[in-house]
Scaffold this motif. Structure first.
Motif, short mmCIF file in Angstrom:
data_model
loop_
_atom_site.label_atom_id
_atom_site.label_comp_id
_atom_site.label_asym_id
_atom_site.label_seq_id
_atom_site.Cartn_x
_atom_site.Cartn_y
_atom_site.Cartn_z
N TYR A 88 0.72 -1.25 -0.01
CA TYR A 88 0.07 -0.16 -0.09
C TYR A 88 0.90 1.05 -0.03
CZ TYR A 88 -3.79 3.14 1.25
OH TYR A 88 -4.85 4.07 1.26
N LYS A 89 1.85 1.31 0.94
CA LYS A 89 2.89 2.38 0.98
C LYS A 89 3.57 2.49 -0.51
CE LYS A 89 3.78 2.66 5.76
NZ LYS A 89 4.84 2.35 6.81
N ALA A 90 3.89 1.40 -1.10
CA ALA A 90 4.52 1.44 -2.39
C ALA A 90 3.70 2.22 -3.51
CB ALA A 90 4.90 0.00 -2.91
N ASP A 91 2.45 1.67 -3.48
CA ASP A 91 1.39 2.24 -4.21
C ASP A 91 0.88 3.75 -4.02
OD1 ASP A 91 0.90 -0.17 -5.66
OD2 ASP A 91 -1.02 -0.76 -4.23
N ILE A 92 1.14 4.00 -2.88
CA ILE A 92 1.14 5.61 -2.63
C ILE A 92 2.29 6.44 -3.05
CG2 ILE A 92 1.12 7.31 -0.66
CD1 ILE A 92 -0.65 5.48 0.93
N GLU A 93 3.49 5.87 -2.79
CA GLU A 93 4.82 6.56 -3.55
C GLU A 93 4.48 6.49 -5.01
OE1 GLU A 93 7.89 8.64 -3.52
OE2 GLU A 93 6.73 8.00 -1.42
N ARG A 94 3.92 5.36 -5.65
CA ARG A 94 3.78 5.70 -7.26
C ARG A 94 2.78 6.52 -7.59
NH1 ARG A 94 0.99 1.04 -8.01
NH2 ARG A 94 -0.65 2.22 -8.68
N GLU A 95 1.90 6.91 -6.78
CA GLU A 95 0.95 7.91 -6.99
C GLU A 95 1.71 9.26 -7.16
OE1 GLU A 95 -2.03 8.20 -8.56
OE2 GLU A 95 -2.17 5.90 -8.44
N ARG A 96 2.36 9.37 -6.16
CA ARG A 96 3.02 10.68 -5.74
C ARG A 96 4.06 10.97 -6.86
NH1 ARG A 96 3.64 12.91 -0.86
NH2 ARG A 96 3.57 10.90 0.30
N ILE A 97 4.64 10.07 -7.49
CA ILE A 97 5.61 10.23 -8.47
C ILE A 97 4.73 10.49 -9.70
CG2 ILE A 97 7.27 8.83 -10.10
CD1 ILE A 97 8.00 7.42 -7.64
N GLU A 98 3.83 9.78 -10.10
CA GLU A 98 2.85 10.12 -11.24
C GLU A 98 2.39 11.49 -11.08
OE1 GLU A 98 -0.12 6.93 -11.21
OE2 GLU A 98 1.02 5.53 -12.22
N ILE A 99 2.01 11.81 -9.84
CA ILE A 99 1.52 13.43 -9.92
C ILE A 99 2.58 14.28 -10.41
CG2 ILE A 99 0.83 15.19 -8.14
CD1 ILE A 99 -0.75 12.95 -6.68
N GLU A 100 3.99 14.19 -9.99
CA GLU A 100 4.92 15.01 -10.37
C GLU A 100 5.51 14.80 -11.81
OE1 GLU A 100 6.72 17.11 -8.64
OE2 GLU A 100 5.56 17.15 -6.98
N GLU A 101 5.31 13.49 -12.34
CA GLU A 101 5.89 13.17 -13.74
C GLU A 101 4.81 13.20 -14.69
OE1 GLU A 101 8.25 9.63 -13.39
OE2 GLU A 101 9.66 10.51 -12.05
N GLU A 102 3.44 12.95 -14.21
CA GLU A 102 2.37 13.04 -15.45
C GLU A 102 1.24 13.59 -14.83
OE1 GLU A 102 2.18 8.73 -17.27
OE2 GLU A 102 2.96 8.34 -15.37
N PRO A 103 1.42 14.88 -14.48
CA PRO A 103 0.09 15.44 -13.78
C PRO A 103 -1.04 15.61 -14.69
CG PRO A 103 2.14 17.14 -14.71
CD PRO A 103 2.76 15.89 -14.67
N GLU A 104 -0.95 15.76 -16.23
CA GLU A 104 -2.09 15.93 -17.16
C GLU A 104 -2.82 14.67 -17.06
OE1 GLU A 104 -3.20 18.67 -18.14
OE2 GLU A 104 -1.46 19.57 -17.14
N LYS A 105 -2.06 13.43 -16.87
CA LYS A 105 -2.47 12.29 -16.70
C LYS A 105 -3.46 12.15 -15.36
CE LYS A 105 -1.77 7.35 -16.38
NZ LYS A 105 -1.19 6.77 -14.93
N GLU A 106 -2.73 12.47 -14.38
CA GLU A 106 -3.49 12.33 -13.10
C GLU A 106 -4.72 13.33 -12.91
OE1 GLU A 106 -2.42 10.04 -10.36
OE2 GLU A 106 -1.46 9.55 -12.22
N LYS A 107 -4.64 14.55 -13.66
CA LYS A 107 -5.78 15.44 -13.59
C LYS A 107 -6.93 14.90 -14.51
CE LYS A 107 -3.07 19.07 -14.52
NZ LYS A 107 -2.74 20.40 -14.82
N ALA A 108 -6.56 14.16 -15.53
CA ALA A 108 -7.67 13.30 -16.22
C ALA A 108 -8.33 12.44 -15.51
CB ALA A 108 -7.07 12.82 -17.65
N GLU A 109 -7.66 11.54 -14.57
CA GLU A 109 -8.26 10.68 -13.72
C GLU A 109 -9.01 11.31 -12.83
OE1 GLU A 109 -5.33 7.97 -12.24
OE2 GLU A 109 -4.27 7.53 -14.00
N ILE A 110 -8.91 12.22 -12.13
CA ILE A 110 -9.55 13.13 -11.26
C ILE A 110 -10.76 13.54 -12.12
CG2 ILE A 110 -9.70 15.46 -10.11
CD1 ILE A 110 -6.65 14.82 -9.27
N ARG A 111 -10.82 14.19 -13.13
CA ARG A 111 -12.04 14.67 -13.87
C ARG A 111 -12.74 13.45 -14.06
NH1 ARG A 111 -7.65 17.35 -16.76
NH2 ARG A 111 -8.09 19.56 -16.36
#
Length: 166
Positions: A88-111
């Motif tokens: 679970y902690k590794a998944d959270i860290e992966r999400e943190r990295i995705e927010i930094e490196e792929e912000p548009e993809k993450e924003k699309a997911e939030i939408r």
């Protein structure tokens, strides 16, 4: 009394941590009873059929099985819970990295998350604009929506193991 009634009316009793280890407790008891009864029945049946098994051996074997089963289940619960937390902690860290490196993809997911809940495009864009400036809040949303978690503390492996043991 009035505060207790308010707590019950607002469902606050359901928000506590009281039930967090209920699964371990019930599973431990259920497994222990079934295993011990199966061994007890088997040894007793063998004794009734003429096997040279004394009552002392039957009781001692059953107690030993309860001890060994409790320790085994407790260690398994500890390792399983600890592993689950690490993943679970590794998944959270992966999400943190995705927010930094792929912000548009993450924003699309939030939408997508909020569109499924019936928010208007205007409301969704307001949320996305607020979240893009607060990466921890964005991470919290991703944890809740994508990982299905709360981002808070989960079970404690030692405590889970203890409840499984007893």
């Amino acid at each position: 009394m009035k505060e207790e009634l308010k707590r019950k009316l607002h469902g606050e009793e359901l928000h506590g941590k009281q039930g967090r280890y209920l699964r371990s407790t019930i599973f431990g008891w259920q497994d222990g009873i079934v295993s011990a009864m199966a061994l007890l029945a088997g040894l007793t049946g063998a004794a009734l059929k003429g096997a040279a098994i004394s009552n002392f051996v039957i009781i001692l074997s059953t107690v030993a099985e309860i001890f060994a089963g409790s320790i085994s289940m407790s260690l398994g619960t500890y390792i399983g819970t600890k592993s689950q937390i690490e993943v679970y902690k590794a998944d959270i860290e992966r999400e943190r990295i995705e927010i930094e490196e792929e912000p548009e993809k993450e924003k699309a997911e939030i939408r997508e998350f909020y569109a499924k809940r019936g928010f208007t495009k205007k409301e969704i864009e307001m949320i996305v604009n607020r979240l893009k400036n607060n990466k921890e809040a964005m991470l919290d949303v991703m944890i809740k929506e994508e990982l299905g978690g709360t981002g808070g503390e989960g079970e404690n492996p030692v405590t889970s193991a203890f409840y499984m043991l007893v």
